[in-house]
Design a protein around this motif. Structure first.
Motif, PDB file in Angstrom:
ATOM      1  N   UNK A 279      31.707  42.605  40.780  1.00 34.07           N
ATOM      2  CA  UNK A 279      32.719  43.135  39.119  1.00 34.07           C
ATOM      3  C   UNK A 279      33.365  44.178  39.448  1.00 34.07           C
ATOM      4  N   UNK A 280      33.716  43.730  41.200  1.00 33.78           N
ATOM      5  CA  UNK A 280      34.220  45.105  42.104  1.00 33.78           C
ATOM      6  C   UNK A 280      35.967  45.341  41.444  1.00 33.78           C
ATOM      7  N   UNK A 282      37.044  45.258  38.670  1.00 31.73           N
ATOM      8  CA  UNK A 282      36.990  45.651  37.327  1.00 31.73           C
ATOM      9  C   UNK A 282      37.214  47.340  37.315  1.00 31.73           C
ATOM     10  N   UNK A 283      37.557  47.665  36.081  1.00 32.17           N
ATOM     11  CA  UNK A 283      37.555  48.817  35.957  1.00 32.17           C
ATOM     12  C   UNK A 283      36.084  49.852  35.691  1.00 32.17           C
ATOM     13  N   UNK A 284      36.028  51.029  36.534  1.00 27.39           N
ATOM     14  CA  UNK A 284      34.353  51.469  36.644  1.00 27.39           C
ATOM     15  C   UNK A 284      33.629  51.036  37.356  1.00 27.39           C
ATOM     16  N   UNK A 285      32.421  51.496  37.394  1.00 23.65           N
ATOM     17  CA  UNK A 285      31.535  51.098  37.598  1.00 23.65           C
ATOM     18  C   UNK A 285      30.693  50.195  36.811  1.00 23.65           C
ATOM     19  N   UNK A 286      30.767  48.772  36.888  1.00 24.31           N
ATOM     20  CA  UNK A 286      30.196  47.670  36.090  1.00 24.31           C
ATOM     21  C   UNK A 286      28.009  47.493  36.120  1.00 24.31           C
ATOM     22  N   UNK A 287      28.140  47.656  37.182  1.00 28.91           N
ATOM     23  CA  UNK A 287      27.505  47.452  37.742  1.00 28.91           C
ATOM     24  C   UNK A 287      26.331  48.662  37.894  1.00 28.91           C
ATOM     25  N   UNK A 341      42.316  36.790  39.827  1.00 26.14           N
ATOM     26  CA  UNK A 341      42.922  37.947  41.058  1.00 26.14           C
ATOM     27  C   UNK A 341      41.539  37.800  42.439  1.00 26.14           C
ATOM     28  N   UNK A 342      40.621  37.405  42.154  1.00 25.44           N
ATOM     29  CA  UNK A 342      39.934  36.757  42.873  1.00 25.44           C
ATOM     30  C   UNK A 342      39.838  35.121  42.923  1.00 25.44           C
ATOM     31  N   UNK A 343      38.466  34.442  43.572  1.00 22.72           N
ATOM     32  CA  UNK A 343      38.061  33.375  43.315  1.00 22.72           C
ATOM     33  C   UNK A 343      37.154  32.985  42.559  1.00 22.72           C
ATOM     34  N   UNK A 344      36.761  32.902  41.281  1.00 18.01           N
ATOM     35  CA  UNK A 344      35.581  32.437  40.682  1.00 18.01           C
ATOM     36  C   UNK A 344      35.040  30.739  40.740  1.00 18.01           C
TER      37      UNK A 344
END
Length: 352
Positions: A279-280, A282-287, A341-344
């Motif tokens: 989840x890097x 996404x804004x903030x720490x989602x982990x 943005x990434x590759x899912x």
């Protein structure tokens, strides 16, 4: 999750893998090589970087035909117009060059995925995410398919059939508890990416098609949060506001909205609804152990239509791929790649 016992039984848990008609064999694979994560080489971010390198080489010889903006700021419309012209141009040559090189990268990444156990026997790959929803994206897919054939890698490539912004919402009808589908007209769904958030009402239309092939987004809102760079707290508050707007709309239109929120986001989703990794963007720490998005949304929306709200979370590529489930019944093993943005990535085996 809220402490109230939901009125309907849930299908497994967050990140469900065993569904009634399909098994999610794997998702969010993070393959590495000496240069880092393999998937990073086939993301939309990677394409923009590749195009910028082509433009930098052109600038050494003279003026850049695509102007002064960085490649990451160029709209899809600008790039599509460059390749759509019937007359040869320096701009078209630049974009075509980037397309051909990126298609080779995509084909190489696909070959790497097909070597993984969870992708063994995959017959068809559907390409989703924001990138394929453009002429440039279509050309990349066609070129990558040709490159794979030259590599003697025999797999079908195609793009997701739904609108670019709809797939990650429609897929939730296949993850919603069946009783909710039978007793309600529509569900709420969120598709949270590294650049955009999509919130929508998905009408199941299950009476028209029991396989849910007629499911349709009847109202959708898109927020490009990357431009505003909100904190995690602000983003969650905005998600709740978007959902509340959809609830009001459903009430006004007489839609029987299920007390359910489907949340698609990047990363590996644990059974408790937390995010293990990925989840890097996404804004903030989602982990963080102290953050649980389904619970946060249920606190803000404790009930829908007088019933306790149930919120489930799953990986965004898995959900987007499931939007194609009714149309994948002619193959047994299939997969999805979402170029954003990434590759899912996700792979599936049909039960029947």
């Amino acid at each position: 999750m809220p402490t109230d016992t939901p009125a309907h039984p849930l299908p497994d848990v967050h990140g469900a893998r065993e569904l009634s008609s399909v098994v999610v064999e794997g998702y969010s694979l993070q393959l590495r090589d000496k240069d880092g994560f393999v998937g990073d080489q086939a993301s939309q971010t990677a394409f923009r970087q590749l195009l910028e390198r082509w433009r930098q080489r052109r600038r050494r010889k003279g003026e850049d035909p695509l102007g002064g903006k960085h490649s990451r700021e160029l709209t899809k419309k600008v790039l599509d117009q460059a390749v759509a012209s019937r007359m040869a141009s320096e701009a078209a040559d630049l974009v075509h060059g980037a397309i051909e090189e990126f298609a080779e990268e995509l084909a190489w990444v696909i070959d790497r995925f097909l070597r993984q156990p969870s992708w063994k026997g995959v017959e068809r790959i559907v390409i989703g995410g924001g990138f394929p929803g453009s002429d440039v994206g279509e050309r990349v897919i066609l070129q990558a398919a040709a490159v794979l054939e030259e590599m003697n890698v025999h797999v079908q490539l195609g793009r997701i059939g739904h609108e670019t912004d709809d797939g990650g919402l429609i897929g939730w009808v296949h993850l919603t508890p069946p009783p909710m589908l039978r007793h309600h007209d529509a569900i709420l769904a969120l598709d949270i990416g590294g650049t955009n958030v999509r919130c929508g009402i998905v009408k199941t239309r299950i009476r028209r098609a029991s396989d849910l092939s007629k499911a349709k987004v009847v109202r959708r809102e898109k927020w490009r949060h990357a431009d505003e760079r909100p904190s995690r707290k602000v983003l969650v508050e905005r998600l709740a506001e978007m959902l509340e707007d959809k609830i009001r709309y459903s009430r006004k239109k007489g839609l029987r909205l299920a007390p359910f929120i489907g949340i698609a986001c990047p990363g590996l989703i644990r059974k408790d609804g937390s995010i293990a990794r990925g989840a890097q963007n996404l804004p903030g720490d989602w982990e963080s152990d102290n953050f649980h998005l389904p619970t946060e949304l249920c606190k803000r929306l404790p009930s829908i239509g007088g019933e306790a709200t149930v919120a489930l979370m799953h990986n965004d590529a898995v959900v987007q791929g499931l939007s194609e489930l009714p149309f994948m019944q002619d193959v047994k093993r299939w997969a999805v790649l979402t170029i954003g943005t990434g590759l899912g990535n996700a792979s599936y085996t049909n039960r029947r």
